[in-house]
Motif scaffolding. Sequence first.
Motif, PDB file in Angstrom:
ATOM      1  N   UNK A 213      11.573   5.259  -3.278  1.00  0.00           N
ATOM      2  CA  UNK A 213      12.168   4.452  -4.236  1.00  0.00           C
ATOM      3  C   UNK A 213      11.419   3.906  -5.447  1.00  0.00           C
ATOM      4  N   UNK A 214      10.318   4.497  -5.447  1.00  0.00           N
ATOM      5  CA  UNK A 214       9.429   4.250  -6.325  1.00  0.00           C
ATOM      6  C   UNK A 214       8.210   5.248  -6.648  1.00  0.00           C
ATOM      7  N   UNK A 215       7.172   5.059  -7.472  1.00  0.00           N
ATOM      8  CA  UNK A 215       6.153   5.913  -7.598  1.00  0.00           C
ATOM      9  C   UNK A 215       5.433   6.160  -6.099  1.00  0.00           C
ATOM     10  N   UNK A 216       5.134   7.291  -5.676  1.00  0.00           N
ATOM     11  CA  UNK A 216       4.535   7.856  -4.534  1.00  0.00           C
ATOM     12  C   UNK A 216       3.403   8.554  -4.921  1.00  0.00           C
ATOM     13  N   UNK A 217       2.381   8.442  -3.961  1.00  0.00           N
ATOM     14  CA  UNK A 217       1.034   9.039  -3.942  1.00  0.00           C
ATOM     15  C   UNK A 217       0.786   9.326  -2.616  1.00  0.00           C
ATOM     16  N   UNK A 218      -0.203  10.362  -2.210  1.00  0.00           N
ATOM     17  CA  UNK A 218      -0.275  10.790  -1.062  1.00  0.00           C
ATOM     18  C   UNK A 218      -1.127   9.596  -0.180  1.00  0.00           C
ATOM     19  N   UNK A 219      -1.980   8.506  -1.164  1.00  0.00           N
ATOM     20  CA  UNK A 219      -2.462   7.504  -0.304  1.00  0.00           C
ATOM     21  C   UNK A 219      -1.622   6.194  -0.552  1.00  0.00           C
ATOM     22  N   UNK A 220      -0.242   6.262  -1.060  1.00  0.00           N
ATOM     23  CA  UNK A 220       0.502   5.129  -1.287  1.00  0.00           C
ATOM     24  C   UNK A 220       0.830   4.525   0.266  1.00  0.00           C
ATOM     25  N   UNK A 221       0.713   3.382   0.375  1.00  0.00           N
ATOM     26  CA  UNK A 221       1.014   2.680   1.533  1.00  0.00           C
ATOM     27  C   UNK A 221       2.414   3.122   2.390  1.00  0.00           C
TER      28      UNK A 221
END
Length: 265
Positions: A213-221
């Motif tokens: 539901x928001x910006x995602x990165x590989x190190x996103x919690x």
Amino acid sequence: MPSIVRIGLLVQALLLFVAIVSAVITPEIKTSGLEFQQLREVKGHWDGAEYNPDVDAYNGKKHQLMKTLGEHFGKFGTLSGDITAVMGRPDEIKKKLDHLPVQGRFFVYKWRGNHDYLWFKIGSPKNMVVESDWVTMADIPPEIQQAGQEYQKLRQIKGHFDGGSWDDDVDSPQGKKRQVMDTLGSYFGQNDTLINNVVQTMGEADVNCDSVGGFVTSDYEGCSVGGAGAYLVYKWRGFHDYLWFKRSAETPSKVVESDWFYAWE
């Protein structure tokens, strides 16, 4: 006797009854098992040999026999010994299947090599079937498989949102990548789609997340590459815009929902 003990004994008795009922092996099932064991020795296209309709074709002899045996032995409470007595030893016994986030003990019987197979999850300590299903690409239309191949090629191209130059094929809302992802999302977003079919067609998800539901990165919690999160995330334009598939909580091997996240920037 305390009520909790009585309940426990009733549950054990019920499980025993289920096991006894499920263990009934008819002459027809025995015959199907013998035919299956003969055909599993025949090498087909997916084993590096020539195409053989008996073992390779959808609804060919081997496929039909395995569907019959899978329906019979896939019932909850079936004893693992009954499966092996009729179908022979599994081709593999795995602790984990790629499309399931949980570990266990899985009997794997191959139809067409690792391309399509039948599995039984065996519980302990009763050695009974807990769950059973197929991992198969057989029911995926050729046009969807082709869209998956196109997507896997296009996802290797770095566009503007991945730090490269602008590329209409991967960056434009009317570009090829967006179009094939729309096709794949519409097809696989249907309820009860197997997660494995998504992964075999589109490749591994860019990340697996506990929520979206928001910006995602590989190190996103809550996100990890190759993890067991509830959501499989596939990038369109980096993690600026992406397609997601949600695992079913009750049946983690299946898709329950799918949608897009757009940054609208």
